[in-house]
Write a protein that holds these residues in place. Structure first.
Motif, mmCIF file in Angstrom:
data_model
loop_
_atom_site.group_PDB
_atom_site.id
_atom_site.type_symbol
_atom_site.label_atom_id
_atom_site.label_comp_id
_atom_site.label_asym_id
_atom_site.label_seq_id
_atom_site.Cartn_x
_atom_site.Cartn_y
_atom_site.Cartn_z
ATOM 1 N N LEU A 1 0.816 -1.214 0.000
ATOM 2 C CA LEU A 1 0.000 0.000 0.000
ATOM 3 C C LEU A 1 0.850 1.264 0.000
ATOM 4 O O LEU A 1 0.480 2.264 -0.629
ATOM 5 C CB LEU A 1 -0.959 -0.005 1.192
ATOM 6 N N VAL A 2 1.986 1.237 0.671
ATOM 7 C CA VAL A 2 2.879 2.400 0.657
ATOM 8 C C VAL A 2 3.406 2.629 -0.759
ATOM 9 O O VAL A 2 3.465 3.771 -1.226
ATOM 10 C CB VAL A 2 4.030 2.239 1.677
ATOM 11 N N VAL A 3 3.742 1.556 -1.447
ATOM 12 C CA VAL A 3 4.224 1.689 -2.828
ATOM 13 C C VAL A 3 3.115 2.235 -3.722
ATOM 14 O O VAL A 3 3.353 3.128 -4.543
ATOM 15 C CB VAL A 3 4.759 0.331 -3.360
ATOM 16 N N GLU A 4 1.902 1.713 -3.573
ATOM 17 C CA GLU A 4 0.780 2.136 -4.420
ATOM 18 C C GLU A 4 0.278 3.542 -4.093
ATOM 19 O O GLU A 4 0.002 4.331 -4.988
ATOM 20 C CB GLU A 4 -0.400 1.164 -4.257
ATOM 21 N N GLN A 5 0.131 3.845 -2.808
ATOM 22 C CA GLN A 5 -0.538 5.075 -2.399
ATOM 23 C C GLN A 5 0.360 6.080 -1.690
ATOM 24 O O GLN A 5 -0.044 7.220 -1.480
ATOM 25 C CB GLN A 5 -1.713 4.737 -1.464
ATOM 26 N N GLY A 6 1.521 5.649 -1.281
ATOM 27 C CA GLY A 6 2.411 6.513 -0.522
ATOM 28 C C GLY A 6 2.174 6.387 0.971
ATOM 29 O O GLY A 6 1.231 5.747 1.415
ATOM 30 N N CYS A 7 3.049 7.024 1.720
ATOM 31 C CA CYS A 7 2.917 7.048 3.172
ATOM 32 C C CYS A 7 2.318 8.393 3.559
ATOM 33 O O CYS A 7 2.763 9.432 3.095
ATOM 34 C CB CYS A 7 4.281 6.866 3.840
ATOM 35 N N PHE A 8 1.320 8.360 4.397
ATOM 36 C CA PHE A 8 0.649 9.574 4.843
ATOM 37 C C PHE A 8 1.171 10.001 6.218
ATOM 38 O O PHE A 8 0.550 10.828 6.887
ATOM 39 C CB PHE A 8 -0.867 9.342 4.878
ATOM 40 N N HIS A 9 2.289 9.402 6.620
ATOM 41 C CA HIS A 9 2.937 9.700 7.900
ATOM 42 C C HIS A 9 2.024 9.395 9.085
ATOM 43 O O HIS A 9 2.043 10.093 10.092
ATOM 44 C CB HIS A 9 3.486 11.125 7.914
ATOM 45 N N ASP A 10 1.230 8.350 8.902
ATOM 46 C CA ASP A 10 0.412 7.788 9.969
ATOM 47 C C ASP A 10 0.397 6.276 9.765
ATOM 48 O O ASP A 10 1.180 5.764 8.972
ATOM 49 C CB ASP A 10 -1.008 8.386 9.978
ATOM 50 N N THR A 11 -0.470 5.583 10.446
ATOM 51 C CA THR A 11 -0.491 4.114 10.357
ATOM 52 C C THR A 11 -1.776 3.602 9.708
ATOM 53 O O THR A 11 -2.218 2.494 9.994
ATOM 54 C CB THR A 11 -0.317 3.491 11.754
ATOM 55 N N ARG A 12 -2.333 4.382 8.800
ATOM 56 C CA ARG A 12 -3.620 3.975 8.212
ATOM 57 C C ARG A 12 -3.547 2.635 7.474
ATOM 58 O O ARG A 12 -4.492 1.863 7.527
ATOM 59 C CB ARG A 12 -4.189 5.069 7.312
ATOM 60 N N HIS A 13 -2.440 2.375 6.774
ATOM 61 C CA HIS A 13 -2.333 1.101 6.047
ATOM 62 C C HIS A 13 -2.222 -0.073 7.032
ATOM 63 O O HIS A 13 -2.844 -1.117 6.830
ATOM 64 C CB HIS A 13 -1.137 1.109 5.100
ATOM 65 N N ALA A 14 -1.449 0.090 8.079
ATOM 66 C CA ALA A 14 -1.323 -0.958 9.099
ATOM 67 C C ALA A 14 -2.664 -1.175 9.797
ATOM 68 O O ALA A 14 -3.041 -2.310 10.099
ATOM 69 C CB ALA A 14 -0.243 -0.586 10.108
ATOM 70 N N GLU A 15 -3.386 -0.102 10.034
ATOM 71 C CA GLU A 15 -4.691 -0.216 10.677
ATOM 72 C C GLU A 15 -5.690 -0.929 9.765
ATOM 73 O O GLU A 15 -6.532 -1.699 10.249
ATOM 74 C CB GLU A 15 -5.196 1.162 11.074
ATOM 75 N N GLN A 16 -5.598 -0.705 8.458
ATOM 76 C CA GLN A 16 -6.464 -1.431 7.512
ATOM 77 C C GLN A 16 -6.158 -2.921 7.573
ATOM 78 O O GLN A 16 -7.070 -3.753 7.561
ATOM 79 C CB GLN A 16 -6.265 -0.907 6.087
ATOM 80 N N TRP A 17 -4.874 -3.258 7.608
ATOM 81 C CA TRP A 17 -4.490 -4.670 7.721
ATOM 82 C C TRP A 17 -5.082 -5.261 9.004
ATOM 83 O O TRP A 17 -5.630 -6.362 8.991
ATOM 84 C CB TRP A 17 -2.964 -4.804 7.729
ATOM 85 N N ALA A 18 -4.975 -4.527 10.099
ATOM 86 C CA ALA A 18 -5.494 -5.007 11.386
ATOM 87 C C ALA A 18 -6.992 -5.251 11.308
ATOM 88 O O ALA A 18 -7.490 -6.274 11.785
ATOM 89 C CB ALA A 18 -5.164 -3.995 12.480
ATOM 90 N N GLU A 19 -7.700 -4.325 10.693
ATOM 91 C CA GLU A 19 -9.150 -4.457 10.563
ATOM 92 C C GLU A 19 -9.510 -5.705 9.757
ATOM 93 O O GLU A 19 -10.393 -6.472 10.136
ATOM 94 C CB GLU A 19 -9.707 -3.207 9.884
ATOM 95 N N ARG A 20 -8.801 -5.927 8.648
ATOM 96 C CA ARG A 20 -9.060 -7.108 7.809
ATOM 97 C C ARG A 20 -8.768 -8.408 8.553
ATOM 98 O O ARG A 20 -9.341 -9.443 8.254
ATOM 99 C CB ARG A 20 -8.209 -7.068 6.532
#
Length: 96
Positions: free
Chosen positions: A42-61
Motif C-alpha cells: 500500500l505504501v508503494v501504491e498510495q504513498g505514506c501519509f505519515h500515519d499508520t492507516r495502512h497498518a490499521e487497515q491490515w489489522a481491521e481485515r
C-alpha cells in the motif's frame, strides 16, 4: 577475560536484545510478516501519509485491534507505515 567467556556474554546480550524486540512486537512472526508485506504494498501504491492507516487497515481485515500491536511497533521504530516497513522487518525482530 578469555575468548569463551566473551563469546558467552556476547551471545547472552544478543539473546536478551532479541527477546526484548519480540516482547515489544505482540504479533507472531507470521502476522508481522503479513503486516509488513501488506503495508509495503500500500505504501508503494498510495504513498505514506505519515500515519499508520495502512497498518490499521491490515489489522481491521485480520480482526486485530491496532492498539494491541501499534505501541510495540513504535518501540521498534514503526511510527508510520513507511517506518513499519523499514524498521519492523520480521527477520530482524525475530532474529531469523
Amino acid at each position: 577475560m578469555d575468548k569463551a567467556r566473551r563469546r558467552e556474554l556476547r551471545d547472552q546480550y544478543k539473546r536478551s536484545e532479541r527477546d526484548a524486540r519480540i516482547a515489544h512486537c505482540a504479533l507472531t512472526e507470521e502476522q508481522l510478516s503479513d503486516l509488513v508485506d501488506a503495508t509495503d504494498e500500500l505504501v508503494v501504491e498510495q504513498g505514506c501519509f505519515h500515519d499508520t492507516r495502512h497498518a490499521e487497515q491490515w489489522a481491521e481485515r485480520n480482526g486485530i485491534a491496532p492498539d494491541f500491536f501499534l505501541p510495540g511497533l513504535r518501540e521498534l521504530g514503526g511510527y508510520c507505515d513507511c517506518e513499519i516497513v523499514m524498521n519492523c522487518d520480521p527477520g530482524i525482530v525475530f532474529d531469523r
